[in-house]
Every structure is written in structure tokens, then in C-alpha cells.
Design a protein around this motif. Structure first.
Motif, PDB file in Angstrom:
ATOM      1  N   ASN A 205       0.836  -1.197   0.000  1.00 30.46           N
ATOM      2  CA  ASN A 205       0.000   0.000   0.000  1.00 30.46           C
ATOM      3  C   ASN A 205       0.874   1.251   0.000  1.00 30.46           C
ATOM      4  O   ASN A 205       1.950   1.258   0.609  1.00 30.46           O
ATOM      5  CB  ASN A 205      -0.897   0.049   1.243  1.00 30.46           C
ATOM      6  CG  ASN A 205      -2.057  -0.914   1.165  1.00 30.46           C
ATOM      7  OD1 ASN A 205      -2.419  -1.351   0.087  1.00 30.46           O
ATOM      8  ND2 ASN A 205      -2.641  -1.226   2.306  1.00 30.46           N
ATOM      9  N   PRO A 206       0.433   2.330  -0.643  1.00 35.95           N
ATOM     10  CA  PRO A 206       1.166   3.583  -0.501  1.00 35.95           C
ATOM     11  C   PRO A 206       1.196   4.021   0.955  1.00 35.95           C
ATOM     12  O   PRO A 206       0.221   3.840   1.678  1.00 35.95           O
ATOM     13  CB  PRO A 206       0.383   4.569  -1.364  1.00 35.95           C
ATOM     14  CG  PRO A 206      -0.846   3.891  -1.806  1.00 35.95           C
ATOM     15  CD  PRO A 206      -0.750   2.451  -1.495  1.00 35.95           C
ATOM     16  N   LEU A 207       2.318   4.577   1.370  1.00 32.61           N
ATOM     17  CA  LEU A 207       2.491   5.033   2.748  1.00 32.61           C
ATOM     18  C   LEU A 207       2.488   6.559   2.750  1.00 32.61           C
ATOM     19  O   LEU A 207       3.313   7.190   2.083  1.00 32.61           O
ATOM     20  CB  LEU A 207       3.815   4.514   3.323  1.00 32.61           C
ATOM     21  CG  LEU A 207       4.174   4.975   4.739  1.00 32.61           C
ATOM     22  CD1 LEU A 207       3.216   4.373   5.758  1.00 32.61           C
ATOM     23  CD2 LEU A 207       5.619   4.598   5.083  1.00 32.61           C
ATOM     24  N   VAL A 208       1.561   7.145   3.502  1.00 27.49           N
ATOM     25  CA  VAL A 208       1.427   8.602   3.552  1.00 27.49           C
ATOM     26  C   VAL A 208       1.842   9.074   4.943  1.00 27.49           C
ATOM     27  O   VAL A 208       1.407   8.523   5.959  1.00 27.49           O
ATOM     28  CB  VAL A 208      -0.014   9.046   3.242  1.00 27.49           C
ATOM     29  CG1 VAL A 208      -0.112  10.564   3.233  1.00 27.49           C
ATOM     30  CG2 VAL A 208      -0.463   8.484   1.893  1.00 27.49           C
ATOM     31  N   LEU A 209       2.667  10.109   4.973  1.00 26.32           N
ATOM     32  CA  LEU A 209       3.233  10.604   6.219  1.00 26.32           C
ATOM     33  C   LEU A 209       2.343  11.670   6.843  1.00 26.32           C
ATOM     34  O   LEU A 209       1.860  12.569   6.165  1.00 26.32           O
ATOM     35  CB  LEU A 209       4.617  11.189   5.923  1.00 26.32           C
ATOM     36  CG  LEU A 209       5.548  11.465   7.097  1.00 26.32           C
ATOM     37  CD1 LEU A 209       5.819  10.190   7.889  1.00 26.32           C
ATOM     38  CD2 LEU A 209       6.855  12.059   6.568  1.00 26.32           C
ATOM     39  N   VAL A 210       2.134  11.556   8.157  1.00 31.02           N
ATOM     40  CA  VAL A 210       1.401  12.571   8.925  1.00 31.02           C
ATOM     41  C   VAL A 210       2.369  13.081   9.985  1.00 31.02           C
ATOM     42  O   VAL A 210       2.700  12.364  10.929  1.00 31.02           O
ATOM     43  CB  VAL A 210       0.134  11.978   9.576  1.00 31.02           C
ATOM     44  CG1 VAL A 210      -0.638  13.071  10.306  1.00 31.02           C
ATOM     45  CG2 VAL A 210      -0.746  11.303   8.532  1.00 31.02           C
ATOM     46  N   ALA A 211       2.853  14.305   9.811  1.00 30.81           N
ATOM     47  CA  ALA A 211       3.874  14.840  10.702  1.00 30.81           C
ATOM     48  C   ALA A 211       3.934  16.351  10.539  1.00 30.81           C
ATOM     49  O   ALA A 211       3.345  16.912   9.616  1.00 30.81           O
ATOM     50  CB  ALA A 211       5.243  14.231  10.376  1.00 30.81           C
ATOM     51  N   ASN A 212       4.657  17.012  11.444  1.00 28.33           N
ATOM     52  CA  ASN A 212       4.884  18.428  11.205  1.00 28.33           C
ATOM     53  C   ASN A 212       5.895  18.576  10.072  1.00 28.33           C
ATOM     54  O   ASN A 212       6.580  17.623   9.696  1.00 28.33           O
ATOM     55  CB  ASN A 212       5.325  19.156  12.475  1.00 28.33           C
ATOM     56  CG  ASN A 212       6.677  18.675  12.998  1.00 28.33           C
ATOM     57  OD1 ASN A 212       7.644  18.557  12.256  1.00 28.33           O
ATOM     58  ND2 ASN A 212       6.739  18.403  14.295  1.00 28.33           N
ATOM     59  N   ALA A 213       5.973  19.773   9.498  1.00 30.30           N
ATOM     60  CA  ALA A 213       6.751  19.974   8.278  1.00 30.30           C
ATOM     61  C   ALA A 213       8.221  19.597   8.455  1.00 30.30           C
ATOM     62  O   ALA A 213       8.822  18.956   7.577  1.00 30.30           O
ATOM     63  CB  ALA A 213       6.627  21.417   7.815  1.00 30.30           C
ATOM     64  N   GLU A 214       8.813  19.965   9.590  1.00 30.61           N
ATOM     65  CA  GLU A 214      10.233  19.682   9.795  1.00 30.61           C
ATOM     66  C   GLU A 214      10.490  18.188   9.895  1.00 30.61           C
ATOM     67  O   GLU A 214      11.413  17.652   9.272  1.00 30.61           O
ATOM     68  CB  GLU A 214      10.736  20.389  11.051  1.00 30.61           C
ATOM     69  CG  GLU A 214      12.232  20.222  11.272  1.00 30.61           C
ATOM     70  CD  GLU A 214      12.732  20.965  12.501  1.00 30.61           C
ATOM     71  OE1 GLU A 214      13.929  20.832  12.834  1.00 30.61           O
ATOM     72  OE2 GLU A 214      11.916  21.683  13.132  1.00 30.61           O
ATOM     73  N   ASP A 215       9.670  17.490  10.687  1.00 30.85           N
ATOM     74  CA  ASP A 215       9.862  16.051  10.840  1.00 30.85           C
ATOM     75  C   ASP A 215       9.576  15.302   9.542  1.00 30.85           C
ATOM     76  O   ASP A 215      10.211  14.294   9.241  1.00 30.85           O
ATOM     77  CB  ASP A 215       8.975  15.505  11.961  1.00 30.85           C
ATOM     78  CG  ASP A 215       9.482  15.914  13.349  1.00 30.85           C
ATOM     79  OD1 ASP A 215      10.610  16.423  13.426  1.00 30.85           O
ATOM     80  OD2 ASP A 215       8.742  15.731  14.325  1.00 30.85           O
ATOM     81  N   ALA A 216       8.599  15.792   8.768  1.00 28.26           N
ATOM     82  CA  ALA A 216       8.303  15.157   7.480  1.00 28.26           C
ATOM     83  C   ALA A 216       9.520  15.220   6.570  1.00 28.26           C
ATOM     84  O   ALA A 216       9.881  14.237   5.908  1.00 28.26           O
ATOM     85  CB  ALA A 216       7.109  15.838   6.818  1.00 28.26           C
TER      86      ALA A 216
END
Length: 363
Positions: A205-216
């Protein structure tokens, strides 16, 4: 085939037409309250009753028993909503039932037809892949999966990648304390390895990141996961800290990004092929191209209706023309799917040339 390749699910529906007896199709919107399916049950009971009455007027009343058996078995599985779905569609024959969540709210209605009303499910599946969501912080993470619009938690207690696989690293003694040996990049590397091995390499499955901009940004530099999606993400710090409370809202945001990107890609491809004289919006040309197996992607406007030219359609009871199995566009869609082509349903405002139907040609 990857689980998020929804075209395979559509093609599996074509087997229903090979079964004996007409197909009863029921669509209904779902109550948005996550912890309440009471209204869903009431609405479904009403639709089933109406479908039964119409069916028994057309066929021997006792034939409904087989359909009733399939419906009753399905209704036993309904539970409190853990989904971002806005609707539901049931396809029922006398010896089977297929149910799909819908990413839009359909009209509550039923149909009885010798042909499979495929357009409602094509509208749902074309742009809505399954995907995983990685809620990431610098010293913790949480993974959720979205499959068929259902949001699931694959791990009740997510494992620490350092503790769960001692062969991967022994360099950080206690990452949760943010001590002098703390290394965010290394921690993200280990999370990436863990998620890829346990989830991405298994489900694809595609993996989508949920994080603040810096951590992303940091995680994307550390990641070697080929399934990590780089053009879609949710950069909300609060969403990460309160993942269990807003996971469905975040899943909806990501889902909408996939849908918007899919629609835009189809429109761009049509424009490209039109310039190469490999696209058309003429119904007569499209019908001939379907017969010649020249359709790569049949594009149909939502709720578009062209009276069927197939006089063999003898049974059709429904209130919505857009889902009617006697719709000529539904017949064309079934044929294209059977020939391994694609079918796309777009909002009328997004249709090429403002047409009810258009097509990208193979040659």
C-alpha cells in the motif's frame, strides 16, 4: 496485484452477471455518526422491503427467499462505523452478495436488473486506493491502514523498532529519554526499516506521512521505502499528538488528495491524447471503438444517461437514471471493463468538452 489496485475489484464484479437470476442492487448513504448505526439499519430495512415488494411483483414470490438469506447474513455483520465511507452499495444475486463502501453519499434506492449497474462502483473505486498512514513524532510513531475506506489499527500497541528487532541497532540505549546519544535521523531510519518490513513489503500500500513539516522533511531524507508517497501528506502537528482522536479526519484528507490527483491525471491524459488524435467525445465513434476494442479509458459524466439500445433489457426498476442498468453508458462500461480497459466517472463540470461521455483510445 497490489491491494490498492482497485481495478481488480471492479472486474471481479463481472462474475455476478454469470450467476442465475436478476441482480438486486441497493445503494444508501451512511449515517455520519461513528458510534451509531441505528439509522443505517432502519434505512436498509426500508430499502430491502421496497426491493422485495418490487421483486415479488415481477417474479414468483418464493424466489425472494434466496435473496433474503444473503441480505440477512450481511446485515448481521454491520457494526459501529469505523470508516470514512459516506455510502454503501450491495449487489445481490440468488446465491451471493457483494458489498462495497462508497466515498460519496448515494441516493437511497434499489434496482432489479438483468445487467450489473456498474457505474456507481466505478465512481467510487477509480481514484480511491488503500493506503497506510504513518503518524510520526521524533520519539514515537503510530501506523493506521485504510482498506476499502475502513480505518484500522494494525497494532494495538505499536512496537518500538529498537526493542522489537535487536539485530537492527544497538546504538541508542534509551531513545525515549532524549538523552545525549539521541539521534533523530537514526531513529527515523529504524522506524522506516520497521514499517517497510512489517507493512509496506507485505501489503504494497502507498504510505502517507502525517507529521509536522520539519519532521516530514527529516523522515523523507532517512527513508528508503519505495512505497512512501512524496506528493501527498498531512502536515498537522496536532494530528500526530492526538492520532487516536482524529485519525478518520486525517484519513479523509489523504483520501481526497488521491481523488483530486486521479481526476486531474485523467483530464490531462485526455488533453494529451486529443492532441495526438487518440481521444474522442462522439458517442457514435465511441460505440464503434468499443466494438473494435480500441478504448483505453471510457470517461463518463456523473448521472449521465443515454437510453439503452439493447432491447434485451427486460427488467429495470429504479428511480435514479444515473445508476440505471438500462443506461447505454452502463452497457458500454461493462464491455470496456470486460476487455481490460479502464472506466472513469467524473463530475459533469470536469468532463472533457462538456460531453456526457468521452474516451481515450488505444490506437
Amino acid at each position: 496485484m497490489a491491494r490498492h489496485d482497485q481495478k481488480d475489484k471492479i472486474k471481479n464484479l463481472l462474475d455476478l452477471e454469470q450467476q442465475s437470476g436478476p441482480i438486486v442492487t441497493i445503494t444508501m448513504p451512511l449515517d455520519p455518526k461513528e458510534d451509531n448505526t441505528r439509522l443505517d439499519h432502519i434505512q436498509m430495512d426500508s430499502l430491502v422491503k421496497s426491493a422485495r415488494e418490487a421483486f415479488q411483483k415481477l417474479y414468483k414470490p418464493e424466489l425472494w427467499k434466496a435473496y433474503e438469506f444473503e441480505i440477512d447474513n450481511y446485515l448481521k455483520t454491520l457494526k459501529d462505523n469505523t470508516t470514512i465511507a459516506e455510502g454503501l452499495i450491495l449487489y445481490i444475486t440468488n446465491d451471493g452478495l457483494v458489498a462495497y463502501n462508497l466515498n460519496y453519499a448515494p441516493q437511497p434506492e434499489f434496482s432489479i436488473s438483468d445487467k450489473l449497474p456498474v457505474l456507481p462502483i466505478v465512481k467510487q473505486l477509480e481514484f480511491a486506493p488503500d493506503f497506510d498512514m504513518l503518524f510520526l513524532q521524533r520519539d514515537s510513531y503510530k501506523l493506521y491502514s485504510v482498506n476499502d475506506l475502513e480505518v484500522t489499527d494494525p497494532d494495538n500497541v505499536p512496537a518500538d523498532p529498537f526493542d522489537s528487532d535487536k539485530t537492527e541497532t544497538n546504538t541508542i540505549k534509551d531513545p525515549k529519554k532524549n538523552g545525549p546519544e539521541w539521534d533523530t535521523h537514526e531513529y527515523f531510519e529504524q522506524v522506516d526499516k520497521y514499517v517497510q518490513k512489517r507493512y509496506s513489503d507485505v501489503d504494497h500500500n502507498p504510505l502517507v506521512l502525517v507529521a509536522n513539516a520539519e519532521d516530514a522533511g527529516r523522515f523523507k531524507k532517512a527513508s528508503h521505502n519505495p512505497y512512501l508517497v512524496t506528493d501527498k501528506s498531512v502536515e498537522i502537528d496536532a494530528a500526530v499528538k492526538n492520532a487516536g482522536e482524529n485519525v478518520q479526519a486525517v484519513a479523509q484528507k489523504i483520501h481526497d488528495q488521491f481523488v483530486a490527483a486521479g481526476k486531474q491525471a485523467v483530464k490531462a491524459k485526455y488533453s494529451e491524447m486529443l492532441g495526438a488524435k487518440k481521444a474522442t467525445s462522439g458517442l457514435d465513434d465511441i460505440e464503434q471503438s468499443v466494438l473494435e476494442d480500441r478504448i483505453a479509458n471510457l470517461i463518463i459524466a456523473e448521472d449521465a444517461y443515454v437510453e439503452s439500445r439493447d432491447n434485451g433489457e427486460t427488467v429495470d426498476v429504479i428511480t435514479s437514471k444515473g445508476a440505471r442498468a438500462a443506461n447505454e453508458l452502463n452497457t458500454l462500461a461493462l464491455t470496456v471493463l470486460g476487455l481490460d480497459g479502464d472506466v472513469t466517472v467524473l463530475p459533469a463540470a470536469d468532463m472533457p468538452d462538456g460531453a456526457e461521455v468521452a474516451a481515450i483510445l488505444r490506437w
